[in-house]
Design a protein around this motif. Structure first.
Motif, short mmCIF file in Angstrom:
data_model
loop_
_atom_site.label_atom_id
_atom_site.label_comp_id
_atom_site.label_asym_id
_atom_site.label_seq_id
_atom_site.Cartn_x
_atom_site.Cartn_y
_atom_site.Cartn_z
N VAL A 66 -1.82 -2.47 5.37
CA VAL A 66 -1.26 -2.45 6.73
C VAL A 66 0.25 -2.53 6.59
CG1 VAL A 66 -1.24 -3.60 8.97
CG2 VAL A 66 -3.31 -3.66 7.57
N VAL A 67 0.96 -1.66 7.31
CA VAL A 67 2.42 -1.60 7.21
C VAL A 67 3.03 -1.97 8.56
CG1 VAL A 67 4.39 -0.11 6.72
CG2 VAL A 67 2.23 0.26 5.52
N ARG A 68 4.05 -2.82 8.50
CA ARG A 68 4.83 -3.17 9.70
C ARG A 68 6.27 -2.78 9.43
NH1 ARG A 68 5.68 -9.35 11.59
NH2 ARG A 68 6.64 -9.44 9.54
N GLU A 69 6.83 -1.97 10.32
CA GLU A 69 8.23 -1.55 10.19
C GLU A 69 8.99 -2.02 11.42
OE1 GLU A 69 10.85 2.54 9.99
OE2 GLU A 69 8.86 2.53 9.09
N LEU A 70 10.06 -2.79 11.18
CA LEU A 70 10.86 -3.36 12.26
C LEU A 70 12.27 -2.80 12.18
CD1 LEU A 70 9.72 -7.05 11.76
CD2 LEU A 70 8.85 -5.44 13.45
N SER A 71 12.80 -2.39 13.33
CA SER A 71 14.17 -1.89 13.39
C SER A 71 14.90 -2.60 14.52
CB SER A 71 14.19 -0.39 13.67
OG SER A 71 13.59 0.31 12.62
N TYR A 72 16.20 -2.79 14.32
CA TYR A 72 17.03 -3.42 15.35
C TYR A 72 18.45 -2.90 15.18
CZ TYR A 72 19.50 -7.03 17.96
OH TYR A 72 20.29 -7.69 18.84
N GLY A 73 19.00 -2.33 16.23
CA GLY A 73 20.33 -1.74 16.17
C GLY A 73 21.44 -2.72 15.87
N GLY A 74 21.25 -3.99 16.21
CA GLY A 74 22.29 -4.98 15.97
C GLY A 74 22.22 -5.65 14.62
N TYR A 75 21.23 -5.28 13.81
CA TYR A 75 21.05 -5.90 12.49
C TYR A 75 22.11 -5.36 11.54
CZ TYR A 75 18.55 -7.48 8.30
OH TYR A 75 18.21 -8.08 7.12
N ASP A 76 22.84 -6.26 10.88
CA ASP A 76 23.97 -5.88 10.03
C ASP A 76 23.61 -4.88 8.95
OD1 ASP A 76 25.58 -7.57 11.45
OD2 ASP A 76 25.48 -9.20 10.00
N LYS A 77 22.47 -5.06 8.34
CA LYS A 77 22.12 -4.20 7.21
C LYS A 77 21.66 -2.83 7.66
CE LYS A 77 21.29 -8.18 4.43
NZ LYS A 77 20.39 -9.20 4.08
N GLY A 78 21.23 -2.70 8.91
CA GLY A 78 20.92 -1.40 9.48
C GLY A 78 19.61 -0.76 9.08
N ASP A 79 19.12 -1.04 7.89
CA ASP A 79 17.87 -0.44 7.44
C ASP A 79 16.69 -1.16 8.08
OD1 ASP A 79 19.24 1.31 5.76
OD2 ASP A 79 19.22 -0.12 4.10
N PRO A 80 15.60 -0.44 8.31
CA PRO A 80 14.41 -1.11 8.85
C PRO A 80 13.85 -2.12 7.85
CG PRO A 80 13.97 1.22 8.45
CD PRO A 80 15.40 0.98 8.12
N ILE A 81 13.20 -3.13 8.38
CA ILE A 81 12.52 -4.12 7.55
C ILE A 81 11.06 -3.69 7.48
CG2 ILE A 81 11.83 -6.53 7.36
CD1 ILE A 81 14.37 -7.20 8.98
N ASP A 120 7.28 -4.45 5.93
CA ASP A 120 6.37 -5.42 5.32
C ASP A 120 5.02 -4.76 5.08
OD1 ASP A 120 8.16 -7.61 5.44
OD2 ASP A 120 7.62 -7.96 7.53
N TYR A 121 4.35 -5.22 4.04
CA TYR A 121 3.02 -4.71 3.70
C TYR A 121 2.05 -5.87 3.60
CZ TYR A 121 5.74 -0.66 2.23
OH TYR A 121 6.60 0.40 2.19
N ALA A 122 0.82 -5.63 4.00
CA ALA A 122 -0.24 -6.63 3.85
C ALA A 122 -1.53 -5.90 3.50
CB ALA A 122 -0.42 -7.42 5.14
N LEU A 123 -2.37 -6.57 2.74
CA LEU A 123 -3.70 -6.03 2.42
C LEU A 123 -4.74 -6.84 3.17
CD1 LEU A 123 -3.50 -5.44 -1.44
CD2 LEU A 123 -3.52 -3.72 0.36
N THR A 124 -5.74 -6.15 3.68
CA THR A 124 -6.81 -6.86 4.37
C THR A 124 -7.69 -7.57 3.34
OG1 THR A 124 -8.19 -4.87 4.36
CG2 THR A 124 -6.86 -5.28 6.33
N ASP A 125 -8.22 -8.72 3.74
CA ASP A 125 -9.11 -9.46 2.84
C ASP A 125 -10.55 -8.96 3.01
OD1 ASP A 125 -10.02 -10.57 5.22
OD2 ASP A 125 -9.07 -12.51 4.90
N THR A 126 -11.49 -9.69 2.46
CA THR A 126 -12.90 -9.25 2.52
C THR A 126 -13.45 -9.22 3.94
OG1 THR A 126 -13.61 -11.51 2.06
CG2 THR A 126 -13.43 -10.01 0.18
#
Length: 112
Positions: free
Chosen positions: A69-84, A86-92
């Motif tokens: 599962v992928v979560r991509e976060l973006s924010y125009g005011g974030y200094d680094k500018g690149d999206p954040i 995150d990855y997660a794997l589902t359990d059993t």
């Protein structure tokens, strides 16, 4: 005439500019945020990009384990500018979760 004055006071001018920049940098770190910020344009805000997220992935009611599962976060005011990203794997049981994400920003709202 002007060149001779500049040559004579070159080091004094350089020292003055350097001292001014040092004072700005010092106070920006001494008072980085909050209402008592010395320089308003240096004020930093804590922005919540995402609350904690949890979920379950199923196919016809059967849990899917090992799914990415992928979560991509973006924010125009974030200094680094690149999206954040995150990855997660589902359990059993097909369950996954992401932690809360907060960033420091000079802009409390997204820029247009």
């Amino acid at each position: 005439m002007l060149n001779s004055i500049l040559d004579k006071y070159r080091y004094l001018l350089l020292l003055t500019v350097s001292l001014f920049l040092f004072v700005i940098i010092f106070f920006s770190y001494a008072y980085p945020e909050g209402d008592d910020a010395v320089f308003g344009f240096l004020k930093r805000y804590e922005v919540e990009l995402s609350a904690p997220v949890q979920g379950r992935i199923t196919n016809n009611g059967i849990p899917i384990s090992g799914a990415e599962v992928v979560r991509e976060l973006s924010y125009g005011g974030y200094d680094k500018g690149d999206p954040i990203i995150d990855y997660a794997l589902t359990d059993t049981n097909g369950e996954f979760s992401f932690k809360e994400v907060k960033v420091k920003s000079n802009a409390p709202r997204a820029r247009s």
